[in-house]
Design an enzyme around this catalytic site. Sequence first.
Site, PDB file in Angstrom:
ATOM      1  N   ALA A   9       0.800  -1.235   0.000  1.00 51.82           N
ATOM      2  CA  ALA A   9       0.000   0.000   0.000  1.00 51.82           C
ATOM      3  C   ALA A   9       0.826   1.275   0.000  1.00 51.82           C
ATOM      4  CB  ALA A   9      -0.939   0.001   1.211  1.00 51.82           C
ATOM      5  N   GLY A  11       3.402   1.917  -1.903  1.00 52.26           N
ATOM      6  CA  GLY A  11       4.021   2.165  -3.199  1.00 52.26           C
ATOM      7  C   GLY A  11       3.354   3.295  -3.973  1.00 52.26           C
ATOM      8  N   LEU A  63       5.700  -9.907   1.967  1.00 52.82           N
ATOM      9  CA  LEU A  63       5.629 -10.849   0.852  1.00 52.82           C
ATOM     10  C   LEU A  63       6.442 -12.120   1.095  1.00 52.82           C
ATOM     11  CD1 LEU A  63       5.939  -8.429  -2.209  1.00 52.82           C
ATOM     12  CD2 LEU A  63       3.866  -9.564  -1.380  1.00 52.82           C
ATOM     13  N   TYR A 159      14.884  -7.225 -12.146  1.00 52.90           N
ATOM     14  CA  TYR A 159      13.484  -6.798 -12.152  1.00 52.90           C
ATOM     15  C   TYR A 159      12.701  -7.540 -13.228  1.00 52.90           C
ATOM     16  CZ  TYR A 159       9.409  -3.754 -12.731  1.00 52.90           C
ATOM     17  OH  TYR A 159       8.121  -3.269 -12.848  1.00 52.90           O
ATOM     18  N   LYS A 163       9.615 -10.052 -12.429  1.00 53.78           N
ATOM     19  CA  LYS A 163       8.279  -9.768 -12.950  1.00 53.78           C
ATOM     20  C   LYS A 163       7.788 -10.854 -13.901  1.00 53.78           C
ATOM     21  CE  LYS A 163       6.480  -5.887 -11.378  1.00 53.78           C
ATOM     22  NZ  LYS A 163       5.150  -5.869 -10.745  1.00 53.78           N
ATOM     23  N   SER A 201      10.989   5.625 -11.001  1.00 58.64           N
ATOM     24  CA  SER A 201      10.664   6.223 -12.297  1.00 58.64           C
ATOM     25  C   SER A 201      10.678   7.751 -12.241  1.00 58.64           C
ATOM     26  CB  SER A 201       9.298   5.735 -12.784  1.00 58.64           C
ATOM     27  OG  SER A 201       9.324   4.370 -13.104  1.00 58.64           O
TER      28      SER A 201
END
Length: 343
Positions: A9, A11, A63, A159, A163, A201
């Site tokens: 939450a 992020g 996680l 990454y 993913k 980003s």
Amino acid sequence: MDRVLVTGASGFVAKHVIGELLRAGYAVRGTVRGQGKVPGIWAAVAALAPGEEANLELVAADLLDDHGWADAMQGISAVMHVAAAIVAVEPKDPAEVVRPAVEGTERVLAFAAAAGIKRVVMTSSIATVGYGLGHERGVRRYTEADFTNLDGMRQSWAYCIGKTRAERAAWTFAEQHGLELTTIHPGAILGPATDADTSISLGLVTGLLDGTTPAMARIGFAISDVRDVAAMHLAALEKPESVGQRYLCTGPFMRFEQVADVLRRAYPDYPVTSKIVPDWIIRLLAAFGGSVRQVINDVGNEKHFDGSKGEALLGRPYRSVEDAILSAAESGIRFGLVKALHA
């Protein structure tokens, strides 16, 4: 009132997803690893869904640990698995990124299935779409039908590995356990931040704006506005036709120097980065790891991701890339992420 679980939450994307859900009338339960980033979540709710604070609950869950997930799933009608481990520099041990991605996804889906939850919307990435497919130079267009081939990649990228394996695992688990899965695939996520804890980003923009990024690689990327990404998660949840589908949430391809041009026009007084690093230097530096390793697979090629299917799901045009860039820049200035100009 349906209650939706949002993982990770704190992020950048998750905060906007929570805002979308609250504004749409859902109750939200968000998972966090610790209390350190909780104030930023409440700041996001105040900015994005004022007056809806009573409909957000935050619970502890990691996680990489079973503890807390069974309780987190109680009374939940759908799961939005947004949590991800993202690092600015390629780690020496890829497991630092890969384990939370893969094991975390498997853990979230397993506890969801055990609680009888069927509906899952998962944040994936263009990293699972456009890599390892033999594209090393020139222009190529990718759609949701493409799936990254990790064995074909020029250089390993934690990454991308995490993913891709996580998404593969999610589709396999969904098929085996009857889950109704949808995956959303953004590119480089820009747009407005709600607090100083944003995303890597946004560092693409802030580093160019204040010149702390000394030079740019000759590469580009598909830009996604965080507001579109969050809205697409909600659209996927509410539209049954999205079940079993992948959706690119991607705007036009832009090179680093084009992003710099947008910033230079809007902020003429800032020392926007102008120097470009030749490809051969990027390839040389990539051998030593670091942040360059994360872009080496894009050197020499131009990847266009067809976001039209996602735009149709969204039901409106994407926001302009200029809006995404400039709102990210404004956020960076507002929250002190951009080096101040000298008087």
